[in-house]
Enzyme design. Structure first.
Site, PDB file in Angstrom:
ATOM      1  N   MET A   3      -3.692  -5.227   2.037  1.00  0.00           N
ATOM      2  CA  MET A   3      -4.822  -5.265   1.101  1.00  0.00           C
ATOM      3  C   MET A   3      -6.149  -5.222   1.846  1.00  0.00           C
ATOM      4  SD  MET A   3      -3.204  -5.285  -1.669  1.00  0.00           S
ATOM      5  CE  MET A   3      -4.396  -5.726  -2.929  1.00  0.00           C
ATOM      6  N   ILE A   6      -9.252  -2.258   3.241  1.00  0.00           N
ATOM      7  CA  ILE A   6      -9.719  -0.881   3.407  1.00  0.00           C
ATOM      8  C   ILE A   6      -9.704  -0.561   4.896  1.00  0.00           C
ATOM      9  CG2 ILE A   6     -11.657   0.691   3.058  1.00  0.00           C
ATOM     10  CD1 ILE A   6     -11.091  -0.252   0.371  1.00  0.00           C
ATOM     11  N   LEU A   7      -9.198   0.609   5.239  1.00  0.00           N
ATOM     12  CA  LEU A   7      -9.129   0.998   6.652  1.00  0.00           C
ATOM     13  C   LEU A   7     -10.303   1.913   6.997  1.00  0.00           C
ATOM     14  CD1 LEU A   7      -5.314   1.612   6.600  1.00  0.00           C
ATOM     15  CD2 LEU A   7      -6.479  -0.151   7.949  1.00  0.00           C
ATOM     16  N   ASN A  49       1.487   4.994   2.453  1.00  0.00           N
ATOM     17  CA  ASN A  49       1.133   3.855   1.603  1.00  0.00           C
ATOM     18  C   ASN A  49       1.940   3.929   0.309  1.00  0.00           C
ATOM     19  OD1 ASN A  49      -0.365   1.540   0.752  1.00  0.00           O
ATOM     20  ND2 ASN A  49      -1.667   2.863  -0.510  1.00  0.00           N
ATOM     21  N   HIS A  65       1.438   2.747  -3.689  1.00  0.00           N
ATOM     22  CA  HIS A  65       0.411   2.268  -4.620  1.00  0.00           C
ATOM     23  C   HIS A  65       1.048   2.113  -6.002  1.00  0.00           C
ATOM     24  CE1 HIS A  65      -3.518   1.615  -6.354  1.00  0.00           C
ATOM     25  NE2 HIS A  65      -3.162   2.438  -7.325  1.00  0.00           N
ATOM     26  N   SER A 119       3.662   5.168  -6.643  1.00  0.00           N
ATOM     27  CA  SER A 119       3.526   6.404  -5.865  1.00  0.00           C
ATOM     28  C   SER A 119       3.561   6.101  -4.371  1.00  0.00           C
ATOM     29  CB  SER A 119       2.172   7.078  -6.149  1.00  0.00           C
ATOM     30  OG  SER A 119       1.944   7.247  -7.523  1.00  0.00           O
ATOM     31  N   ASP A 153      -8.764   9.691   3.919  1.00  0.00           N
ATOM     32  CA  ASP A 153     -10.005   8.927   3.761  1.00  0.00           C
ATOM     33  C   ASP A 153     -10.299   8.499   2.333  1.00  0.00           C
ATOM     34  OD1 ASP A 153     -11.090   8.313   6.111  1.00  0.00           O
ATOM     35  OD2 ASP A 153     -12.236  10.165   6.348  1.00  0.00           O
ATOM     36  N   GLU A 154      -9.723   9.217   1.384  1.00  0.00           N
ATOM     37  CA  GLU A 154      -9.998   8.914  -0.024  1.00  0.00           C
ATOM     38  C   GLU A 154      -9.099   7.763  -0.473  1.00  0.00           C
ATOM     39  OE1 GLU A 154      -9.736  11.227  -4.249  1.00  0.00           O
ATOM     40  OE2 GLU A 154      -9.459  12.382  -2.417  1.00  0.00           O
ATOM     41  N   GLU A 170       9.884   0.549  -6.429  1.00  0.00           N
ATOM     42  CA  GLU A 170       9.265   0.680  -5.101  1.00  0.00           C
ATOM     43  C   GLU A 170      10.308   0.474  -4.007  1.00  0.00           C
ATOM     44  OE1 GLU A 170       5.857  -2.012  -5.029  1.00  0.00           O
ATOM     45  OE2 GLU A 170       4.616  -0.368  -5.779  1.00  0.00           O
TER      46      GLU A 170
HETATM   47  C1  GRF Z   1       3.330  -3.428  -4.026  1.00  0.00           C
HETATM   48  O1  GRF Z   1       3.478  -3.463  -5.396  1.00  0.00           O
HETATM   49  C2  GRF Z   1       2.586  -2.196  -3.593  1.00  0.00           C
HETATM   50  O2  GRF Z   1       2.639  -1.159  -4.488  1.00  0.00           O
HETATM   51  C3  GRF Z   1       1.168  -2.682  -3.479  1.00  0.00           C
HETATM   52  O3  GRF Z   1       1.241  -4.008  -3.116  1.00  0.00           O
HETATM   53  C4  GRF Z   1       2.480  -4.565  -3.517  1.00  0.00           C
HETATM   54  C5  GRF Z   1       3.080  -5.227  -2.316  1.00  0.00           C
HETATM   55  O4  GRF Z   1       4.195  -5.993  -2.636  1.00  0.00           O
HETATM   56  N1  GRF Z   1       0.452  -1.826  -2.569  1.00  0.00           N
HETATM   57  P1  GRF Z   1       5.110  -6.600  -1.476  1.00  0.00           P
HETATM   58  O5  GRF Z   1       4.193  -7.410  -0.566  1.00  0.00           O
HETATM   59  O6  GRF Z   1       5.757  -5.468  -0.766  1.00  0.00           O
HETATM   60  O7  GRF Z   1       6.090  -7.488  -2.176  1.00  0.00           O
END
Ligand code: GRF
Length: 212
Positions: free
Chosen positions: A90, A92-93, A107, A109, A136, A142-143, A174
């Site tokens: 969490m 910004i890079l 990544n 998202h 996704s 960069d965006e 995910e």
């Molecule tokens: C995930 O839902 C991912 O999409 C988002 O952050 C959440 C991370 O969950 N970027 P975890 O730490 O992998 O449980």
């Protein structure tokens, strides 16, 4: 064996899915290190449990985003990563960081990009009454949350769903798609070129790979 470095900030359930996929040989690679920007991230425990070096870098100890990212890059590069996987990182890079790992920075998202970049995606889906939601996996550019999509998974949203219900449903997907994509990448099947994702030499459409 290909080298994976994973960046986290929290629970690390996606990290766990990738750890499990490596152990089950669904990914031909090894997680060499996990980095967190929060000392209390549970994902650090998951890494230690799997005997993976787990590091914390706190932004408060650096003068600027660039200085933090420079140190992070140096520590990551000590593990010679073939791929750097953002799994709930969490932060910004900086442009330098993104450029340094361009084409090998992934990544996940929690939305069907390009819908809902940024934070609080599940809440927005519920507020807007969407009937379909998802997640996704994309290359990072960069965006913010804007790089080429590789693979999406959809989930239904039911009347009466809470944010927790939707989050859990999305996360189940995910944990299936992120290891799959990391595996494709390390098998050399996936590249980023001309601002698109290519799988097995085929340019993927804007929503990523879609089976017929
Ligand atoms: C995930 O839902 C991912 O999409 C988002 O952050 C959440 C991370 O969950 N970027 P975890 O730490 O992998 O449980």
């Amino acid at each position: 064996m290909k080298n994976i470095v994973v960046l986290i900030s929290g629970n690390g359930s996606n990290l766990q899915a990738i750890i499990d996929a490596c152990e089950n040989k669904k990914i031909s690679g090894t997680i060499r290190a996990v980095f967190s920007n929060r000392a209390d991230a549970f994902g650090l425990e998951r890494a230690r449990e799997a005997n993976i070096p787990a590091h914390t870098l706190l932004a408060s100890q650096f003068a600027s985003r660039e200085a933090f990212d420079r140190e992070l890059m140096q520590e990551i590069d000590a593990y010679a990563p073939d791929v750097v996987v953002l799994a709930g990182f969490m932060r910004i890079l900086s442009a330098d960081f993104v450029a340094h790992y361009a084409g090998r920075l992934l990544n996940i998202h929690p939305s069907l990009l390009p819908k809902y970049p940024g934070l609080h995606t599940h809440r927005q889906v519920l507020e807007n009454g969407d009937e379909v939601h998802g997640t996704s996996v994309h290359f990072v550019t960069d965006e913010l949350d804007g790089g080429p999509v590789i693979l999406q998974a959809q989930v239904p949203v039911f009347a009466g769903d809470s944010e927790e219900d939707v989050t859990a449903r999305v996360q189940t997907q995910e944990h299936a798609i992120y290891p799959l994509v990391v595996g494709w990448f390390l098998d050399g099947r996936l590249v980023m070129q001309d601002n698109s994702a290519w799988l097995d030499g085929v340019r993927l459409p804007a929503q990523g790979y879609a089976a017929d």
